[in-house]
Motif scaffolding. Structure first.
Motif, mmCIF file in Angstrom:
data_model
loop_
_atom_site.group_PDB
_atom_site.id
_atom_site.type_symbol
_atom_site.label_atom_id
_atom_site.label_comp_id
_atom_site.label_asym_id
_atom_site.label_seq_id
_atom_site.Cartn_x
_atom_site.Cartn_y
_atom_site.Cartn_z
ATOM 1 N N ILE A 3 0.814 -1.210 0.000
ATOM 2 C CA ILE A 3 0.000 0.000 0.000
ATOM 3 C C ILE A 3 0.853 1.268 0.000
ATOM 4 N N PHE A 4 1.990 1.240 0.716
ATOM 5 C CA PHE A 4 2.846 2.428 0.780
ATOM 6 C C PHE A 4 3.501 2.719 -0.565
ATOM 7 N N ALA A 5 3.889 1.688 -1.279
ATOM 8 C CA ALA A 5 4.476 1.881 -2.606
ATOM 9 C C ALA A 5 3.437 2.467 -3.564
ATOM 10 N N LEU A 6 2.200 1.980 -3.472
ATOM 11 C CA LEU A 6 1.137 2.512 -4.328
ATOM 12 C C LEU A 6 0.855 3.977 -4.008
ATOM 13 N N LEU A 7 0.808 4.320 -2.716
ATOM 14 C CA LEU A 7 0.582 5.713 -2.325
ATOM 15 C C LEU A 7 1.706 6.611 -2.833
ATOM 16 N N ALA A 8 2.933 6.134 -2.683
ATOM 17 C CA ALA A 8 4.080 6.913 -3.144
ATOM 18 C C ALA A 8 4.030 7.109 -4.652
ATOM 19 N N GLU A 9 3.724 6.057 -5.382
ATOM 20 C CA GLU A 9 3.625 6.155 -6.838
ATOM 21 C C GLU A 9 2.551 7.164 -7.245
#
Length: 124
Positions: A3-9
């Motif tokens: 989820i954090f990678a998706l938010l960052a992207e």
């Protein structure tokens, strides 16, 4: 992806669409990459942090001091001061040589144990 990678992207994509990455300092210039191929993978992050903080390994610090002392001796006219500087220079050179000798000894020990491990694994 978590989820954090998706938010960052998503945040990066939004910033790109808004043009927030336009006109950044160094934009369009090639990156200055350090060749860290000689540093083991697990030590690269620490090495980069120390390098960016201006911290040098002890042997490089001593080498810089040796060069400075040599220059001071070259331009020194007072014999007593020259003698003191020469004494300091000799101490630094001795310390540097000890550090370098320890480095060689360490690599010899490493190769010795490496050979022992290979022989235990079946004679590679």
């Amino acid at each position: 992806m978590d989820i954090f990678a998706l938010l960052a992207e998503n945040k990066i994509r939004e910033a790109m669409e808004k043009g927030e990455f336009n006109n950044l300092p160094g934009s369009g210039q090639p990156l200055k990459l350090d060749d860290l191929s000689h540093v083991p993978d697990d030590l690269r992050a620490g090495y980069r942090l120390l390098k960016n903080a201006g911290v040098l390994p002890e042997e490089l610090e001593i080498k810089k001091e040796i060069i400075t002392l040599q220059k001071l001796i070259d331009y020194c006219y007072d014999q007593d001061e020259k003698r003191q500087l020469t004494k300091k220079l000799n101490e630094k050179i001795l310390r540097f040589n000890i550090l370098m000798e320890n480095r060689k000894t360490g690599s010899a020990a490493l190769s010795y144990y490496k050979q022992k491990i290979y022989s235990k694994l079946g004679g590679y």
